[in-house]
Design a protein around this motif. Sequence first.
Motif, PDB file in Angstrom:
ATOM      1  N   ILE A  17       0.840  -1.200   0.000  1.00 34.01           N
ATOM      2  CA  ILE A  17       0.000   0.000   0.000  1.00 34.01           C
ATOM      3  C   ILE A  17       0.878   1.253   0.000  1.00 34.01           C
ATOM      4  O   ILE A  17       0.643   2.203  -0.765  1.00 34.01           O
ATOM      5  CB  ILE A  17      -0.960  -0.011   1.202  1.00 34.01           C
ATOM      6  N   LEU A  18       1.906   1.246   0.849  1.00 31.32           N
ATOM      7  CA  LEU A  18       2.802   2.399   0.916  1.00 31.32           C
ATOM      8  C   LEU A  18       3.539   2.611  -0.404  1.00 31.32           C
ATOM      9  O   LEU A  18       3.672   3.748  -0.872  1.00 31.32           O
ATOM     10  CB  LEU A  18       3.799   2.229   2.063  1.00 31.32           C
ATOM     11  N   ASN A  21       1.398   4.133  -3.093  1.00 27.68           N
ATOM     12  CA  ASN A  21       1.158   5.559  -2.854  1.00 27.68           C
ATOM     13  C   ASN A  21       2.417   6.402  -2.995  1.00 27.68           C
ATOM     14  O   ASN A  21       2.333   7.612  -3.162  1.00 27.68           O
ATOM     15  CB  ASN A  21       0.538   5.768  -1.474  1.00 27.68           C
ATOM     16  N   THR A  24       5.523   8.128  -8.052  1.00 30.45           N
ATOM     17  CA  THR A  24       5.147   9.361  -8.737  1.00 30.45           C
ATOM     18  C   THR A  24       4.743   9.000 -10.159  1.00 30.45           C
ATOM     19  O   THR A  24       5.505   8.374 -10.878  1.00 30.45           O
ATOM     20  CB  THR A  24       6.334  10.346  -8.778  1.00 30.45           C
ATOM     21  N   MET A  45      -3.699  -1.178  -7.332  1.00 28.99           N
ATOM     22  CA  MET A  45      -3.884   0.102  -6.638  1.00 28.99           C
ATOM     23  C   MET A  45      -3.525   1.273  -7.548  1.00 28.99           C
ATOM     24  O   MET A  45      -4.153   2.333  -7.475  1.00 28.99           O
ATOM     25  CB  MET A  45      -3.059   0.128  -5.353  1.00 28.99           C
ATOM     26  N   LEU A  46      -2.533   1.077  -8.409  1.00 27.24           N
ATOM     27  CA  LEU A  46      -2.142   2.146  -9.333  1.00 27.24           C
ATOM     28  C   LEU A  46      -3.232   2.462 -10.348  1.00 27.24           C
ATOM     29  O   LEU A  46      -3.296   3.584 -10.857  1.00 27.24           O
ATOM     30  CB  LEU A  46      -0.840   1.790 -10.048  1.00 27.24           C
ATOM     31  N   LYS A  48      -6.128   3.113  -9.802  1.00 26.44           N
ATOM     32  CA  LYS A  48      -6.974   4.164  -9.229  1.00 26.44           C
ATOM     33  C   LYS A  48      -6.328   5.541  -9.334  1.00 26.44           C
ATOM     34  O   LYS A  48      -6.983   6.550  -9.112  1.00 26.44           O
ATOM     35  CB  LYS A  48      -7.283   3.853  -7.756  1.00 26.44           C
ATOM     36  N   ARG A  49      -5.022   5.575  -9.707  1.00 22.57           N
ATOM     37  CA  ARG A  49      -4.289   6.838  -9.766  1.00 22.57           C
ATOM     38  C   ARG A  49      -3.875   7.251 -11.173  1.00 22.57           C
ATOM     39  O   ARG A  49      -3.340   8.341 -11.352  1.00 22.57           O
ATOM     40  CB  ARG A  49      -3.039   6.738  -8.899  1.00 22.57           C
TER      41      ARG A  49
END
Length: 82
Positions: A17-18, A21, A24, A45-46, A48-49
């Motif tokens: 998770i860290l 996040n 970059t 997770m990426l 979502k970004r």
Amino acid sequence: LKIYQDSDSFKFSIDSILLANFVTINNAVKNILDIGTGNAPIAMMLTKRTNAFITGIEIQKCSFVLADESIKYNKLENQMVI
């Protein structure tokens, strides 16, 4: 996100998770490669970004199957592949 895991193999933790996040992401990036993706927690997770297409590489069949199931469950087939 729902991420399938196997109780007998590596399970992702707060580190995943860290790291997801910490990355970059430049808006100009169109493709991301995740080598040794495991069951793909960071790659998922990426999604979502970024709108970039994400390719995960995994040689362990069990982890590959779990990642593939998670991608299908979360309907991410248009944004990533293992």
